[in-house]
Design a protein around this motif. Structure first.
Motif, short mmCIF file in Angstrom:
data_model
loop_
_atom_site.label_atom_id
_atom_site.label_comp_id
_atom_site.label_asym_id
_atom_site.label_seq_id
_atom_site.Cartn_x
_atom_site.Cartn_y
_atom_site.Cartn_z
N ALA A 24 -10.17 -16.15 18.11
CA ALA A 24 -10.90 -17.10 18.48
C ALA A 24 -10.96 -17.78 17.03
CB ALA A 24 -12.20 -16.48 18.77
N PRO A 25 -10.15 -19.02 16.97
CA PRO A 25 -10.23 -19.64 15.86
C PRO A 25 -11.53 -20.27 15.20
CG PRO A 25 -8.51 -20.33 17.16
CD PRO A 25 -9.10 -19.41 17.82
N TRP A 26 -12.53 -20.69 16.15
CA TRP A 26 -13.57 -21.05 15.73
C TRP A 26 -14.46 -20.12 15.03
CZ3 TRP A 26 -18.32 -18.68 17.12
CH2 TRP A 26 -18.13 -17.96 18.49
N LEU A 27 -14.29 -18.58 15.39
CA LEU A 27 -14.95 -17.66 14.37
C LEU A 27 -14.46 -17.47 12.89
CD1 LEU A 27 -14.80 -14.42 16.69
CD2 LEU A 27 -16.90 -15.60 15.89
N LYS A 28 -13.53 -18.29 12.78
CA LYS A 28 -13.18 -18.12 11.09
C LYS A 28 -14.46 -18.55 10.25
CE LYS A 28 -8.98 -20.34 11.25
NZ LYS A 28 -8.51 -20.22 12.40
N PHE A 29 -14.81 -19.47 10.47
CA PHE A 29 -16.04 -20.28 9.91
C PHE A 29 -17.32 -19.35 9.95
CE2 PHE A 29 -20.09 -22.97 9.47
CZ PHE A 29 -19.88 -23.59 8.35
N VAL A 30 -17.56 -18.97 11.07
CA VAL A 30 -18.74 -18.01 11.36
C VAL A 30 -18.45 -16.74 10.41
CG1 VAL A 30 -20.07 -16.63 12.76
CG2 VAL A 30 -19.23 -18.89 13.41
N LEU A 31 -17.28 -16.11 10.53
CA LEU A 31 -17.07 -14.83 9.97
C LEU A 31 -16.93 -15.19 8.33
CD1 LEU A 31 -14.45 -13.23 12.14
CD2 LEU A 31 -16.98 -12.70 11.89
N THR A 32 -16.51 -16.45 7.74
CA THR A 32 -16.40 -16.60 6.40
C THR A 32 -17.98 -16.54 5.64
OG1 THR A 32 -14.51 -17.79 6.62
CG2 THR A 32 -15.58 -17.96 4.56
N ILE A 33 -18.77 -17.28 6.52
CA ILE A 33 -20.44 -17.35 6.05
C ILE A 33 -20.96 -16.05 6.43
CG2 ILE A 33 -22.12 -18.45 6.72
CD1 ILE A 33 -20.31 -20.49 5.20
N ALA A 34 -20.46 -15.18 7.26
CA ALA A 34 -21.23 -13.93 7.30
C ALA A 34 -20.75 -12.88 5.96
CB ALA A 34 -20.71 -13.22 8.54
N LEU A 35 -19.56 -13.05 5.89
CA LEU A 35 -18.90 -12.32 4.50
C LEU A 35 -19.48 -12.85 3.21
CD1 LEU A 35 -15.14 -12.08 5.45
CD2 LEU A 35 -16.71 -10.11 5.10
N ALA A 36 -19.65 -14.09 3.13
CA ALA A 36 -20.47 -14.44 2.10
C ALA A 36 -21.90 -14.05 1.93
CB ALA A 36 -20.62 -16.04 2.00
N LYS A 37 -22.70 -14.31 3.06
CA LYS A 37 -23.82 -13.72 2.91
C LYS A 37 -24.09 -11.94 2.87
CE LYS A 37 -26.05 -17.34 5.58
NZ LYS A 37 -26.44 -17.98 6.80
N GLY A 38 -23.08 -11.43 3.34
CA GLY A 38 -22.96 -9.91 3.21
C GLY A 38 -22.81 -9.58 1.56
N ILE A 39 -22.08 -10.49 0.93
CA ILE A 39 -21.78 -10.14 -0.46
C ILE A 39 -23.27 -10.54 -1.14
CG2 ILE A 39 -20.87 -11.22 -2.60
CD1 ILE A 39 -18.44 -11.85 -1.13
N ALA A 40 -24.12 -11.39 -0.71
CA ALA A 40 -25.29 -11.77 -1.46
C ALA A 40 -26.19 -10.62 -1.20
CB ALA A 40 -26.00 -13.05 -0.95
N VAL A 41 -26.13 -10.03 0.13
CA VAL A 41 -27.12 -8.74 0.34
C VAL A 41 -26.72 -7.62 -0.20
CG1 VAL A 41 -27.85 -7.72 2.24
CG2 VAL A 41 -27.68 -10.11 2.86
N LEU A 42 -25.27 -7.55 -0.53
CA LEU A 42 -25.15 -6.41 -1.59
C LEU A 42 -25.83 -6.31 -2.57
CD1 LEU A 42 -21.24 -6.17 -1.69
CD2 LEU A 42 -22.67 -4.37 -0.66
N GLY A 43 -26.02 -7.56 -3.36
CA GLY A 43 -26.88 -7.65 -4.40
C GLY A 43 -28.31 -7.22 -4.17
N ILE A 44 -29.06 -7.60 -2.99
CA ILE A 44 -30.22 -7.38 -2.61
C ILE A 44 -30.34 -5.74 -2.48
CG2 ILE A 44 -31.93 -7.60 -0.58
CD1 ILE A 44 -31.42 -10.48 -0.80
N LEU A 45 -29.46 -5.30 -1.88
CA LEU A 45 -29.13 -3.78 -1.62
C LEU A 45 -29.40 -2.96 -3.09
CD1 LEU A 45 -27.89 -1.68 0.98
CD2 LEU A 45 -25.81 -1.75 -0.94
N LEU A 46 -28.75 -3.58 -4.30
CA LEU A 46 -29.09 -2.77 -5.34
C LEU A 46 -30.46 -2.91 -5.75
CD1 LEU A 46 -26.12 -4.46 -7.67
CD2 LEU A 46 -26.39 -2.02 -6.92
N LEU A 47 -31.10 -3.94 -5.65
CA LEU A 47 -32.60 -4.11 -5.74
C LEU A 47 -33.56 -3.22 -4.88
CD1 LEU A 47 -32.95 -7.75 -6.59
CD2 LEU A 47 -32.60 -5.82 -8.05
N LEU A 48 -32.98 -3.06 -3.66
CA LEU A 48 -33.67 -2.22 -2.78
C LEU A 48 -33.63 -0.81 -3.23
CD1 LEU A 48 -32.73 -3.87 0.87
CD2 LEU A 48 -34.95 -3.59 -0.13
N ARG A 49 -32.62 -0.47 -3.68
CA ARG A 49 -32.13 0.73 -4.03
C ARG A 49 -33.31 1.44 -5.14
NH1 ARG A 49 -28.28 4.59 -3.11
NH2 ARG A 49 -27.80 3.28 -1.45
#
Lengths: 315, 251
Positions: A24-49
């Motif tokens: 589903a080619p339209w998913l590329k955009f959505v999944l790229t943004i999801a991966l980017a936000k996932g990286i940002a949330v990884l940082g939040i995960l450190l603080l949550l720890r």
């Protein structure tokens, strides 16, 4: 969960993600943004720890995105823009962190929110520099020296985001198992003890804060290069809330949680917005309520619980 | 024993009208086990808190190995070789006993290796060796919040020992411990500390423990040291028996 199992799951998820983007080619955009936000949330995960919740981490995501917007005309190369955004966000994280790591709990969270709103106001008001709410358009940069067609560029952004997600995910997993990561957990349970072991809890939290800022900056750079338009809304408090939302949805128990949460969030948002244009926020809110009530460990908690039970039965 | 490891002179600290330290002069001698006794509110824990940098005295000096440690942060004092255990054990409750000890070893050696695991071979070995000395090896994989009070106390002290202190301050190491296991616990920790050559100061309410294990006893009363000397001499003093031990035995 064992490292091998988690690595296998990560590889399967990465393969599934690429397959979905292919189908589903339209998913590329959505999944790229999801991966980017996932990286940002990884940082939040450190603080949550460390038991700390930042309600202002969009500050670093926005700083990464604006770094790309400002630097892209002079250095139109994705592999230069990414480290530059990471460095800028890291420096900003160091400056802000020196102040906020002195505080805990609600004060920590609200100070982060306040500082992110200061940046939001600056981005909005300094029109000559930032073009205010109109935002700045970002021309697609070259990738590894190649000027790509739009279709190839979108693929390149997805693959780049995926590689960075795997890299940061592995780093965070190792970090949380290291003495520094374990000391972070110590801040949550017995900060006094850390001090009486000769450890500065503030420095431990500051290190995590700067790392989380770097990850926010990288996420922002990917968002900036993918959406190719950055606006002050990236720093608005709702963007920070979105990151915390994803952290809860995905679960803070493992490095895969943020990516599960981000993918689920983006997909629910896209489908809910397309199917129920007036009610998508209510749908997202309901999803969050259900997670809090029935799966407090988030999606990752559900999956690791199921895998744990299965392993228990097999033993 | 030879010479003073810790020298406190003229320590004063008041909380409002309450004098928690009212001119404390005390030398802690190298290698000794010094017991601090006295009624609740006499200022015993305040002395430990001032020595470890948690509280700053309003007057007076504290020197450790001949150098002033006044005004230093607790973590700086710990790095100089003064360890501390707590009346309420300060354990990392979400970690196992082994991880608690390994984290203390990591703290001693420096935490700044962000990608190496906490339970790396060398630290795991050392942590298990320390737990073995304290008789806690069987509990290595137990979560700290699942321990009984005696094991919690010993783990708390084992964490302090893992930092290789030369002076260890212990605040009521036997409080809350079942009477049946109290002596065994004290015997264990005294043996471990003597073997490691650690000088110890401990606040204690159990006179049997003091009499059996302390080299000297300091009697605290209203922020002052009312008596100081060998247990046999101090505990037989009628004034101490009336004002301190009598209260202790009925506490």
């Amino acid at each position: 969960m064992r490292r091998g199992t988690e690595a296998t799951l990560a590889l399967l998820a990465a393969a599934g993600l690429l397959a979905a983007a292919w189908a589903a080619p339209w998913l590329k955009f959505v999944l790229t943004i999801a991966l980017a936000k996932g990286i940002a949330v990884l940082g939040i995960l450190l603080l949550l720890r460390a038991g700390q919740v930042s309600f202002g981490h969009a500050l670093f995501l926005a700083s990464g995105a604006y770094a790309v917007a400002f630097l892209a005309p002079a250095a139109p190369e994705a592999l230069l823009l990414l480290p530059a955004a990471a460095l800028l966000a890291g420096l900003l994280g160091l400056v802000v962190g020196l102040f906020v790591v002195r505080y805990r709990d609600i004060f920590f969270g609200m100070l982060n929110l306040a500082i992110s709103m200061v940046l939001y106001s600056l981005l909005e008001k300094l029109y000559e520099l930032t073009r205010g709410t109109d935002g700045i358009r970002v021309e697609p940069p070259r990738v590894a020296g190649f000027a790509l067609t739009l279709e190839t560029y979108v693929w390149a952004m997805l693959v780049l985001a995926l590689v960075l997600a795997v890299g940061f995910g592995a780093f965070v997993r190792a970090y949380l198992g290291s003495p520094m990561g374990q000391a972070l957990a110590g801040i949550k349970t017995r900060e006094t003890r850390l001090e009486f072991m000769g450890v500065s809890a503030r420095r431990v939290l500051l290190a995590a804060y700067v790392l989380s800022a770097v990850m926010g900056g990288v996420a922002g750079a990917i968002v900036g290069m993918t959406t190719r338009h950055v606006t002050p809304l990236l720093a608005y408090w709702t963007s920070s809330g979105e990151l915390v939302f994803i952290a809860i949805l995905g679960g803070a128990g493992g490095a895969l949680g943020p990516f599960l949460g981000a993918a689920a969030y983006e997909l629910v948002r896209v489908y809910a917005a397309a199917s129920f244009a007036d009610a998508w926020q209510a749908i997202l809110g309901t999803v969050l309520l259900l997670v809090i009530l029935f799966a407090p460990g988030g999606l990752w908690g559900v999956i690791s619980g199921l895998l744990g039970r299965r392993a228990g039965r097999a033993a | 024993m030879s010479g003073a490891l810790l020298e406190a002179r003229g320590l004063r600290l008041a909380f409002g009208g309450v004098k928690a330290a009212d001119g404390i002069d005390l030398d802690v001698l190298r290698g000794e086990f010094l017991a601090i006794i006295g009624p609740n509110g006499a200022g015993k824990t305040t002395f430990l808190n001032m020595t470890t940098g948690y509280l700053r005295p309003q007057a007076g000096t504290i020197a450790y190995e001949g150098e002033s440690i006044l005004g230093l942060a607790p973590r700086a004092i710990v790095r100089r070789g003064i360890g501390r255990s707590f009346q309420l054990p300060q354990l990392f409750t979400e970690h196992t006993v082994l991880e608690n000890i390994a984290l203390a070893i990591a703290a001693r050696e420096g935490l700044w290796s962000p990608l190496a695991p906490l339970l790396r071979h060398r630290w795991r070995e050392e942590a298990m060796e320390i737990l073995g000395r304290f008789g806690l090896a069987a509990l290595a994989e137990a979560r700290a919040d699942a321990l009984n009070e005696g094991a919690r106390k010993l783990t708390d002290i084992a964490m302090a020992v893992a930092l290789n202190p030369r002076l260890l301050l212990m605040d009521e190491p036997t409080s809350g411990v079942a009477a049946a296991e109290k002596m065994a616990i004290v015997e264990t920790l005294v043996r471990v500390l003597r073997e490691a050559g650690v000088t110890a100061v401990f606040v204690e309410h159990d006179m049997d423990v003091v009499e059996r294990f302390a080299d000297r006893v300091a009697v605290w009363s209203q922020g002052r040291i009312a008596a100081l000397g060998p247990p046999g001499q101090v505990l037989s003093d009628p004034a101490v028996q009336r004002e301190v031990i009598g209260i202790e035995r009925h506490a």
